[in-house]
Enzyme design. Structure first.
Site, mmCIF file in Angstrom:
data_model
loop_
_atom_site.group_PDB
_atom_site.id
_atom_site.type_symbol
_atom_site.label_atom_id
_atom_site.label_comp_id
_atom_site.label_asym_id
_atom_site.label_seq_id
_atom_site.Cartn_x
_atom_site.Cartn_y
_atom_site.Cartn_z
ATOM 1 N N ASP A 163 0.386 14.782 7.618
ATOM 2 C CA ASP A 163 1.200 13.575 7.567
ATOM 3 C C ASP A 163 0.772 12.662 8.713
ATOM 4 O O ASP A 163 0.688 13.104 9.869
ATOM 5 C CB ASP A 163 2.683 13.951 7.712
ATOM 6 C CG ASP A 163 3.597 12.844 7.247
ATOM 7 O OD1 ASP A 163 3.887 12.781 6.051
ATOM 8 O OD2 ASP A 163 4.016 12.036 8.103
ATOM 9 N N ASN A 216 3.128 0.545 9.744
ATOM 10 C CA ASN A 216 3.334 -0.495 8.731
ATOM 11 C C ASN A 216 4.207 -1.628 9.242
ATOM 12 O O ASN A 216 3.943 -2.809 8.989
ATOM 13 C CB ASN A 216 3.971 0.121 7.478
ATOM 14 C CG ASN A 216 2.944 0.527 6.435
ATOM 15 O OD1 ASN A 216 1.808 0.052 6.464
ATOM 16 N ND2 ASN A 216 3.340 1.390 5.533
ATOM 17 N N HIS A 232 1.607 -3.956 5.439
ATOM 18 C CA HIS A 232 1.157 -2.970 4.446
ATOM 19 C C HIS A 232 -0.330 -3.062 4.148
ATOM 20 O O HIS A 232 -0.948 -2.064 3.773
ATOM 21 C CB HIS A 232 1.970 -3.122 3.155
ATOM 22 C CG HIS A 232 3.404 -2.684 3.317
ATOM 23 N ND1 HIS A 232 3.769 -1.361 3.347
ATOM 24 C CD2 HIS A 232 4.535 -3.400 3.476
ATOM 25 C CE1 HIS A 232 5.080 -1.269 3.501
ATOM 26 N NE2 HIS A 232 5.574 -2.501 3.593
ATOM 27 N N ASP A 244 -2.514 0.182 4.241
ATOM 28 C CA ASP A 244 -3.380 0.707 3.172
ATOM 29 C C ASP A 244 -4.772 1.028 3.707
ATOM 30 O O ASP A 244 -5.373 2.047 3.362
ATOM 31 C CB ASP A 244 -3.482 -0.312 2.035
ATOM 32 C CG ASP A 244 -2.214 -0.400 1.207
ATOM 33 O OD1 ASP A 244 -1.336 0.480 1.373
ATOM 34 O OD2 ASP A 244 -2.109 -1.328 0.388
ATOM 35 N N GLU A 285 2.017 8.697 2.910
ATOM 36 C CA GLU A 285 1.062 8.929 3.995
ATOM 37 C C GLU A 285 0.739 10.403 4.160
ATOM 38 O O GLU A 285 0.222 10.823 5.191
ATOM 39 C CB GLU A 285 1.610 8.352 5.310
ATOM 40 C CG GLU A 285 2.804 9.072 5.880
ATOM 41 C CD GLU A 285 4.144 8.535 5.394
ATOM 42 O OE1 GLU A 285 5.126 8.696 6.131
ATOM 43 O OE2 GLU A 285 4.201 7.959 4.284
#
Length: 328
Positions: A188, A196, A201, A205, A232
């Site tokens: 994770d 973010n 975002h 990404d 994630e």
């Protein structure tokens, strides 16, 4: 209008008939080759792959029926229209011609009008077949694309959750059958929500893509599977990998991620992106399931988060989580 790309092979031992057909076909706008024996016809078919064959039934070395039969046997996946040229008109001869792979008949002496009509009919069939081949190829590519979409995560290019589930189930069965170890690791990205929130975002990404690339680079065996598990969270399925080997690989992942130096502007534990991980290694038994492996790796992952993050903890069997080397 005639298709100038249509290649016609004329197989006729009569020089007069062959010359007539050749001249007529060229006048109609077709490319034409004339041979006089069955053997030459078979050789030419193998080398040139004509689009249409006008085939005399009576040849000096073999019957036209035998030539047609051998063409069909030699290339069963393909289809080239065969029109027999014959002076025979019995129903048995007509039936035999169709049985060996012929598609139509022209009775000698050949009429220009009938010849043109039959060629045009076959030309339409050839055109439809070509279009069918094109559509089949397009459909095949579309099916491949759909297969990739059904197995590949669109953002990272790694295996998606569906593929992960399929491969994990398969590898559990393989481990059960071969008595070889299987390792599952879950990762994770630490404080990804804060990443973010800080950068947006689009940057988020891109961060996930870079983490995916790190996992991909770390997996050097074709059997190792990096996957995006969700959000994630990432996963590694490592067949035939004992705990010690898995630890070394995870250390390699940590070094690669550290080397990537992905800046994290709001991480409480460092200036670059890190991950927490949990892994479990088993030799699958009859009671081992995908759920039990994921649950064990997930418990270890949460233990790693609880221990301060930026580390991997291993959970094996029913033993308590034990710290593996820190991902630094």
């Amino acid at each position: 209008m005639s298709d100038p790309s249509l290649k016609v092979l004329v197989v006729e031992d009569s020089r007069t008939v062959g010359a007539f057909l050749s001249t007529t076909l060229r006048a109609f706008g077709y490319a034409c080759e004339v041979v006089t024996t069955g053997a030459e016809a078979l050789d030419h078919y193998g080398a040139a792959k004509p689009d249409l064959i006008l085939l005399d039934v009576m040849l000096p070395d073999m019957e036209g029926f035998a030539v047609a039969e051998r063409i069909r046997r030699s290339d069963p996946e393909s289809w080239v229209p065969i029109i027999f040229l014959t002076s025979l008109e019995s129903e048995d001869d007509l039936s035999r011609g169709i049985e060996v792979g012929g598609d139509d008949y022209l009775t000698k002496p050949v009429s220009r009008v009938v010849l043109k009509a039959k060629i045009h009919a076959m030309e339409r069939i050839v055109a439809m077949r070509r279009r069918l081949i094109e559509l089949t190829a397009q459909l095949s590519e579309a099916n491949k694309a759909l297969a990739r979409q059904s197995e590949e995560d669109a953002l990272t290019g790694l295996a998606n959750r569906r593929m992960f589930d399929l491969i994990l189930a398969r590898e559990i069965e393989h481990s059960r059958r071969t008595k070889q170890p299987l390792t599952l690791a879950l990762f994770d990205v630490d404080y990804f929500k804060r990443y973010n929130d800080a950068l947006g975002h689009i940057h988020g990404d891109q961060c996930l893509r870079e983490v995916a690339q790190v996992l991909r680079r770390a997996c050097r065996r074709a059997t190792d599977l990096p996957a995006r598990y969700g959000g994630e969270e990432f996963a590694l399925i490592l067949p035939n990998t004992p705990r010690t080997g898995a630890r070394l690989l995870v250390q390699g992942v940590a070094r690669l991620l550290a080397g990537a130096r992905i800046a994290h502007p709001d991480s409480p534990i460092g200036e670059f992106v890190t991950f927490s991980g949990g892994m479990t290694t088993v030799i699958a038994s009859e009671t081992t399931t995908s759920l039990s492996l994921v649950r064990a790796a997930d418990e270890a992952l949460y233990a790693a988060k609880g221990a301060g993050r930026n580390r991997v903890i291993s959970f094996d069997g029913d033993s308590a989580p034990a710290p593996a080397p820190e991902a630094r």
